[in-house]
Write a protein that holds these residues in place. Structure first.
Motif, short mmCIF file in Angstrom:
data_model
loop_
_atom_site.label_atom_id
_atom_site.label_comp_id
_atom_site.label_asym_id
_atom_site.label_seq_id
_atom_site.Cartn_x
_atom_site.Cartn_y
_atom_site.Cartn_z
N VAL A 12 0.14 -1.55 -0.36
CA VAL A 12 0.05 -0.20 0.29
C VAL A 12 0.90 1.77 -0.25
CG1 VAL A 12 -1.70 1.52 1.69
CG2 VAL A 12 -2.29 -1.24 1.05
N ASP A 13 2.12 1.48 1.02
CA ASP A 13 2.84 2.55 0.46
C ASP A 13 3.37 2.51 -0.99
OD1 ASP A 13 4.67 4.54 1.96
OD2 ASP A 13 6.19 3.19 2.67
N ARG A 14 3.90 1.57 -1.11
CA ARG A 14 4.73 2.17 -2.28
C ARG A 14 3.36 2.35 -3.84
NH1 ARG A 14 9.43 -0.90 -2.16
NH2 ARG A 14 10.32 0.08 -0.58
N ALA A 15 2.02 2.11 -3.38
CA ALA A 15 1.13 1.89 -4.24
C ALA A 15 0.71 3.30 -4.36
CB ALA A 15 0.15 1.10 -4.70
N MET A 16 1.02 4.02 -3.21
CA MET A 16 -0.31 5.08 -3.32
C MET A 16 0.76 6.19 -3.74
SD MET A 16 -3.31 6.37 -1.80
CE MET A 16 -3.44 7.21 -2.92
N PRO A 17 2.19 6.72 -3.84
CA PRO A 17 2.31 7.77 -5.17
C PRO A 17 2.34 6.95 -6.08
CG PRO A 17 4.32 6.83 -3.06
CD PRO A 17 3.01 5.51 -3.15
N VAL A 18 1.95 6.24 -6.01
CA VAL A 18 2.25 5.76 -8.25
C VAL A 18 1.22 6.10 -7.93
CG1 VAL A 18 2.11 3.78 -9.93
CG2 VAL A 18 3.58 3.70 -7.72
N LEU A 19 -0.50 5.74 -7.12
CA LEU A 19 -1.45 6.51 -8.31
C LEU A 19 -2.07 7.62 -8.51
CD1 LEU A 19 -3.49 3.69 -5.63
CD2 LEU A 19 -3.65 4.21 -8.25
N LEU A 20 -1.00 8.67 -7.35
CA LEU A 20 -1.00 10.36 -7.14
C LEU A 20 -0.55 10.99 -8.43
CD1 LEU A 20 -0.67 10.92 -3.67
CD2 LEU A 20 -2.66 11.40 -4.72
N ASN A 21 0.55 9.79 -8.81
CA ASN A 21 1.35 10.15 -10.23
C ASN A 21 0.11 10.07 -11.44
OD1 ASN A 21 3.59 12.03 -9.98
ND2 ASN A 21 4.56 9.94 -8.44
N LEU A 22 -0.42 8.94 -11.45
CA LEU A 22 -0.69 8.50 -12.25
C LEU A 22 -2.26 9.79 -13.05
CD1 LEU A 22 -1.02 4.68 -12.18
CD2 LEU A 22 0.03 6.11 -14.27
N ASN A 23 -2.12 10.16 -10.87
CA ASN A 23 -3.67 11.45 -11.83
C ASN A 23 -2.65 12.34 -11.27
OD1 ASN A 23 -5.85 9.25 -11.96
ND2 ASN A 23 -5.16 8.28 -10.53
N ASN A 24 -1.30 13.09 -11.92
CA ASN A 24 -0.75 13.99 -11.60
C ASN A 24 -0.52 13.79 -12.64
OD1 ASN A 24 -0.78 16.53 -10.05
ND2 ASN A 24 0.24 15.82 -8.05
N HIS A 25 0.17 13.64 -14.28
CA HIS A 25 0.62 13.40 -14.92
C HIS A 25 1.55 13.16 -14.90
CE1 HIS A 25 -2.11 15.80 -17.31
NE2 HIS A 25 -3.03 16.24 -15.88
N GLY A 26 2.41 12.16 -13.69
CA GLY A 26 3.38 11.79 -12.85
C GLY A 26 4.79 12.86 -12.87
N GLN A 27 3.73 13.74 -12.59
CA GLN A 27 4.24 14.53 -10.72
C GLN A 27 5.59 14.88 -10.54
OE1 GLN A 27 3.13 15.99 -7.22
NE2 GLN A 27 5.25 16.55 -7.52
N SER A 28 5.99 13.89 -10.15
CA SER A 28 7.49 13.55 -9.24
C SER A 28 8.16 12.34 -10.38
CB SER A 28 6.56 13.19 -7.53
OG SER A 28 7.16 11.32 -7.79
N TRP A 29 7.34 11.86 -11.19
CA TRP A 29 8.78 11.75 -11.40
C TRP A 29 8.82 12.15 -12.75
CZ3 TRP A 29 3.89 7.72 -13.57
CH2 TRP A 29 3.55 7.38 -12.25
N ARG A 30 8.49 13.16 -12.94
CA ARG A 30 8.97 14.29 -14.18
C ARG A 30 9.65 15.31 -13.28
NH1 ARG A 30 5.29 17.23 -15.53
NH2 ARG A 30 3.53 17.28 -14.88
N GLU A 31 9.62 15.31 -12.02
CA GLU A 31 10.27 16.40 -11.56
C GLU A 31 10.96 15.85 -10.65
OE1 GLU A 31 6.48 19.07 -9.34
OE2 GLU A 31 8.03 18.31 -8.01
N ASN A 32 11.45 14.39 -10.88
CA ASN A 32 12.77 13.81 -10.00
C ASN A 32 13.41 13.27 -11.30
OD1 ASN A 32 13.15 14.91 -7.35
ND2 ASN A 32 10.29 13.89 -7.47
N HIS A 33 13.58 13.53 -12.77
CA HIS A 33 13.97 12.36 -13.49
C HIS A 33 14.03 11.13 -13.46
CE1 HIS A 33 15.99 12.93 -17.57
NE2 HIS A 33 16.76 12.32 -16.58
N ILE A 34 12.50 10.09 -13.07
CA ILE A 34 12.60 9.09 -12.94
C ILE A 34 11.74 8.35 -14.25
CG2 ILE A 34 11.84 7.29 -11.10
CD1 ILE A 34 13.64 9.39 -9.72
N SER A 35 12.96 7.47 -14.50
CA SER A 35 12.19 6.56 -15.78
C SER A 35 10.79 5.06 -15.11
CB SER A 35 13.21 5.50 -16.57
OG SER A 35 13.49 4.99 -15.45
N HIS A 36 10.15 5.30 -15.90
CA HIS A 36 9.87 3.74 -15.87
C HIS A 36 10.02 3.07 -16.05
CE1 HIS A 36 6.74 0.38 -17.61
NE2 HIS A 36 5.77 1.07 -17.35
#
Lengths: 194, 194
Positions: free
Chosen positions: A131-155
């Motif tokens: 659950v802890d790993r999934a929640m930020p993924v759910l937020l990012n999936l609904n936020n245009h990948g906000q924290s992935w893009r800001e932190n330069h994280i790949s799929h």
């Protein structure tokens, strides 16, 4: 009574520990206190999808205290490489200090819960970690990948860091996320080499 | 699975509902999500001081969802006079909508917990209400009466609005608070006529 008050005012500081993801529709970053609250609700709602039957109240209690060590260490994004042993050592020192404010065995109960979450060896802790790993993924999936893009994280890096734990604790949730992570990659919400 | 995701993203909005008190040491106002998290921890720690023995996991679950209606209505300070029936009606409509996103009886379980908290007739809901009333007092006592001063609230008004519920659910906590509220009045942290 004073020891309980000292404890609850000390953990108040978790409201000031910021994470890398933003709540939907807000400009600020999420903090670890509200994150812990949301995990408890996600776990409750997902109970019937746990890999094996879990004692949900035990999961909820674990999630409510799992990030308290960050009061001394701050939040570290799951994608940071290296230094985890040192951070976990520092978090253990922090929770030992903070739970140590309580009397009559209450602190020991919280400390055992914290260790159980970290070790991830019981059905409850595996589900809680999923659950802890999934929640930020759910937020990012609904936020245009906000924290992935800001932190330069790949799929690939996201999948490598979250799939094993989500699959282990809540396989149906991983099935749900996997196709959406692929779609997010197609949307260009990840770095291509981070 | 999609209904659970819809639910958890909807309740994400509680992170954006601000209250009148500030977390210690922060310039911003507290939000209702992190407040709910803190109440769950306070209840856990205070369990042995409950007026009568309580099922603590039931209390925790109640506290985690008790403010979700504010997603549609916003938070209303406990000192506001009048309009409570309307606000509670609107909150009931809100939680009916939000918990209604869930399937397989899960929403009904949350709705029953919410109503139990509102009615305050069980040992668990009385204890939960005591904790809910006490937490902002504890923060104000350690924040120079910040929200009392900002909202022009008198000592008498605080006592009248929080004493009955805290005494009913957790008498030892009221004993602790009463002397400190008197000291806070002597410090000039209240309005004299508000």
């Amino acid at each position: 009574m004073q020891s309980i008050v000292d404890f609850i005012l000390e953990v108040d500081k978790l409201k000031g520990v910021t994470r890398k993801v933003k709540p939907l529709g807000l400009e600020r970053y999420e903090n670890s206190a509200e994150h812990s609250w949301q995990l408890a609700l996600l776990a409750s709602s997902l109970q019937s999808f746990a890999a094996v039957p879990v004692k949900i109240d035990h999961v909820i209690r674990m999630l409510l205290i799992h990030d308290i060590g960050e009061i001394d260490t701050g939040d570290t994004m799951v994608f940071v490489e290296g230094g985890w042993a040192e951070r976990k050592r520092d978090e253990l020192a922090a929770v030992t200090r903070i739970f140590g404010l309580l009397r009559d065995g209450q602190g020991e109960v919280f400390l055992e819960l914290w260790k159980e979450f970290e070790q991830g060896e019981t059905p409850e802790s595996r589900f809680a970690n999923a659950v802890d790993r999934a929640m930020p993924v759910l937020l990012n999936l609904n936020n245009h990948g906000q924290s992935w893009r800001e932190n330069h994280i790949s799929h690939a890096r996201v999948v490598a860091r979250v799939a094993p734990q989500i699959q282990a604790g809540c396989p149906a949730l991983w099935e749900y996320l996997e196709v959406r992570l692929t779609a997010a990659r197609d949307h260009g919400w990840f770095a291509t080499d981070g």
